[in-house]
Design a protein around this motif. Structure first.
Motif, short mmCIF file in Angstrom:
data_model
loop_
_atom_site.label_atom_id
_atom_site.label_comp_id
_atom_site.label_asym_id
_atom_site.label_seq_id
_atom_site.Cartn_x
_atom_site.Cartn_y
_atom_site.Cartn_z
N THR A 242 -33.15 -7.11 -37.57
CA THR A 242 -34.17 -6.25 -38.16
C THR A 242 -33.80 -5.82 -39.57
O THR A 242 -34.61 -5.90 -40.50
CB THR A 242 -34.39 -5.01 -37.27
OG1 THR A 242 -34.76 -5.43 -35.95
CG2 THR A 242 -35.47 -4.12 -37.83
N LEU A 243 -32.56 -5.36 -39.74
CA LEU A 243 -32.13 -4.89 -41.06
C LEU A 243 -32.09 -6.02 -42.08
O LEU A 243 -32.57 -5.88 -43.20
CB LEU A 243 -30.76 -4.22 -40.95
CG LEU A 243 -30.74 -2.90 -40.16
CD1 LEU A 243 -29.32 -2.42 -39.97
CD2 LEU A 243 -31.58 -1.84 -40.87
N LEU A 246 -35.67 -7.02 -42.91
CA LEU A 246 -36.30 -6.10 -43.85
C LEU A 246 -35.87 -6.40 -45.29
O LEU A 246 -36.69 -6.36 -46.22
CB LEU A 246 -35.95 -4.66 -43.49
CG LEU A 246 -36.63 -4.09 -42.24
CD1 LEU A 246 -36.04 -2.74 -41.87
CD2 LEU A 246 -38.14 -3.97 -42.46
N TRP A 250 -38.33 -7.68 -48.25
CA TRP A 250 -38.39 -7.02 -49.56
C TRP A 250 -38.16 -8.03 -50.68
O TRP A 250 -38.81 -7.96 -51.73
CB TRP A 250 -37.33 -5.92 -49.62
CG TRP A 250 -37.14 -5.33 -50.99
CD1 TRP A 250 -37.88 -4.35 -51.57
CD2 TRP A 250 -36.15 -5.71 -51.95
NE1 TRP A 250 -37.41 -4.09 -52.84
CE2 TRP A 250 -36.35 -4.91 -53.09
CE3 TRP A 250 -35.10 -6.64 -51.96
CZ2 TRP A 250 -35.55 -5.01 -54.22
CZ3 TRP A 250 -34.32 -6.75 -53.08
CH2 TRP A 250 -34.53 -5.94 -54.20
N TRP A 373 -34.09 3.76 -49.73
CA TRP A 373 -34.92 3.24 -48.65
C TRP A 373 -34.10 2.39 -47.69
O TRP A 373 -34.26 2.46 -46.46
CB TRP A 373 -36.08 2.42 -49.22
CG TRP A 373 -37.25 3.24 -49.65
CD1 TRP A 373 -37.60 3.57 -50.93
CD2 TRP A 373 -38.22 3.86 -48.81
NE1 TRP A 373 -38.71 4.35 -50.94
CE2 TRP A 373 -39.13 4.54 -49.64
CE3 TRP A 373 -38.41 3.89 -47.43
CZ2 TRP A 373 -40.22 5.24 -49.14
CZ3 TRP A 373 -39.49 4.60 -46.93
CH2 TRP A 373 -40.38 5.26 -47.78
N GLU A 377 -33.64 3.09 -43.73
CA GLU A 377 -34.02 2.11 -42.72
C GLU A 377 -32.85 1.78 -41.81
O GLU A 377 -33.01 1.64 -40.58
CB GLU A 377 -34.53 0.84 -43.40
CG GLU A 377 -35.87 1.00 -44.09
CD GLU A 377 -36.20 -0.17 -44.99
OE1 GLU A 377 -35.29 -1.01 -45.22
OE2 GLU A 377 -37.35 -0.27 -45.45
N THR A 378 -31.66 1.64 -42.39
CA THR A 378 -30.47 1.33 -41.59
C THR A 378 -30.19 2.42 -40.57
O THR A 378 -29.97 2.14 -39.37
CB THR A 378 -29.26 1.13 -42.50
OG1 THR A 378 -29.52 0.08 -43.43
CG2 THR A 378 -28.01 0.80 -41.69
N VAL A 381 -32.96 2.40 -37.77
CA VAL A 381 -32.82 1.30 -36.82
C VAL A 381 -31.64 1.54 -35.88
O VAL A 381 -31.75 1.36 -34.66
CB VAL A 381 -32.66 -0.04 -37.57
CG1 VAL A 381 -32.25 -1.16 -36.60
CG2 VAL A 381 -33.96 -0.42 -38.27
#
Length: 424
Positions: A242-243, A246, A250, A373, A377-378, A381
């Motif tokens: 996921t990370l 993302l 980006w 950001w 996010e990290t 998650v």
């Protein structure tokens, strides 16, 4: 929509707008060859990791018999995948080396260790996966699968496979920006190795769920801790995927609109949908299957539930394995980036004629906001994954306690055997 400032000034011409430049998916044959390479290489890493992380420690506690049976089954699968990965990689190289779209295996072989960085990386990829398969070969026989060399051979094979997988994304030239290139490489390693451990592990579980994968007498003591161990590893892999996903989103996509307006975005959208379905199946396993396996063990013997789990578990892991292979199949269709495809379509529209060399956007600049950001996010998650793992554990313990209490009540309420005497 105004033309982005990166477009050269001499392209700003007034003319009728032609069709946007084509961004084809590419030949199906190319993607099929790439898919075979990825499936075999990632499968080898994932099945070996399952043996090291989850199956080996649990089976060793049960006994040498369980360890020999499960280790041999996984070793055979991994050796087969490693053996298939070598010709798959060479076929991919041969297809790339052929100028007419065919397969030039002689040219592919000559590129291995040819003195260039790309040749060294290709050579290491082929060599290391072959070495990994050779290391696991002795464990494919039950008489040697539970020997003292098992953990060392498995760990060495896993390391060889992981490095072989990593060579596919290691830079083959000295980078201009070491910091950004290093970060991108780390993200790709998280994406690839996380996907390999998760999806290859699911394939390994499916292999163990087939008849003969475990002894009937060991199933109760085997599956619950194995599922729990693999769940922890899988959730870590989901966080890594996921990370890194993302970050790659980006880097290659400017806004949600490009998910439907560009070919790259549409292919990525399909990949995200399949990945989301995999997450739903994983959550179902985590919050439904595992708590019931725990409750089954606590109750001692629940035959209807045991039958239900035995029937549904192979179906669930089989579905996850198929969806995982579908994700890997879609990935090779991702060519270029949505940013450049949208930019090039806009450039052609403003120029009014086809361009021999389509312009490209420079890489995105990393700002303070990007790091803020990314850090947020990290943390989010990681918090969601840890909370999910904790909540599923609480649910499992509660169901186990309830089943154990019910079983004790039933046994205490059962009438005494006819031959027994009550106390005076």
């Amino acid at each position: 929509m105004p033309l982005p400032s990166q477009l050269p000034g001499h392209l700003l011409l007034s003319a009728p707008s032609p069709a946007a430049p084509s961004t084809p998916l590419g030949p199906f044959e190319d993607s099929a060859v790439a898919w075979t390479t990825w499936v075999t290489l990632m499968g080898f890493v994932g099945v070996t990791a399952l043996a090291v992380i989850a199956v080996g420690p649990v089976a060793r506690r049960i006994g040498p018999g369980a360890l020999a049976v499960t280790t041999a089954r996984l070793a055979r699968v991994a050796v087969a995948l490693g053996a298939l990965a070598v010709p798959a990689i060479l076929t991919d190289l041969a297809h790339s080396a052929s100028p007419d779209g065919g397969y030039d295996y002689g040219a592919a072989w000559n590129t291995l260790y040819d003195g260039s960085n790309s040749g060294r990386l290709a050579g290491l990829e082929v060599t290391l996966v072959a070495v990994g398969a050779v290391l696991l070969a002795p464990l494919a026989a039950r008489r040697t699968a539970a020997g003292a060399a098992r953990p060392w051979l498995s760990a060495a094979a896993l390391a060889a496979g992981a490095v072989a997988l990593g060579t596919t994304k290691f830079p083959d030239a000295v980078p201009d920006d070491w910091g950004r290139t290093t970060f991108e490489t780390v993200m790709w390693m998280l994406h690839l190795i996380g996907g390999a451990v998760w999806l290859g592990g699911v394939a390994g579980l499916a292999a163990l769920a087939l008849p003969g994968g475990t002894a009937d007498a060991d199933r109760g003591a085997f599956w619950s801790p194995v599922i729990r161990r693999f769940s922890a590893a899988a959730m870590s892999c989901v966080a890594a995927i996921t990370l890194s996903g993302l970050f790659l989103y980006w880097e290659h996509v400017d806004g949600l609109s490009q998910l439907v307006s560009t070919m790259y975005g549409r292919v990525l959208g399909v990949k995200i949908l399949i990945f989301g379905t995999l997450l739903l199946l994983g959550a179902f396993n985590q919050f439904w299957l595992h708590p019931r396996v725990e409750a089954l063990r606590a109750a001692g013997d629940e035959r209807p539930l045991r039958t239900l789990l035995v029937r549904e578990f192979p179906v669930l892991v089989g579905a996850e394995a198929v969806l995982g292979m579908a994700v890997v199949f879609v990935a090779p269709f991702l060519h270029g980036s949505a940013r450049n495809q949208a930019f090039q379509a806009d450039a052609v529209k403003h120029v009014g004629a086809s361009l021999d060399a389509l312009p490209k956007l420079p890489a995105k600049d990393v700002s303070t906001a990007t790091w803020v950001w990314g850090t947020g996010e990290t943390l989010l998650v990681l918090a969601v994954m840890i909370a999910g793992y904790w909540a599923s554990g609480v649910l499992a313990r509660r169901q186990s306690a309830a089943k154990a209490s019910t079983s004790r009540s039933v046994r205490s309420a059962a009438p005494a055997p006819s031959g027994s005497r009550s106390g005076s």
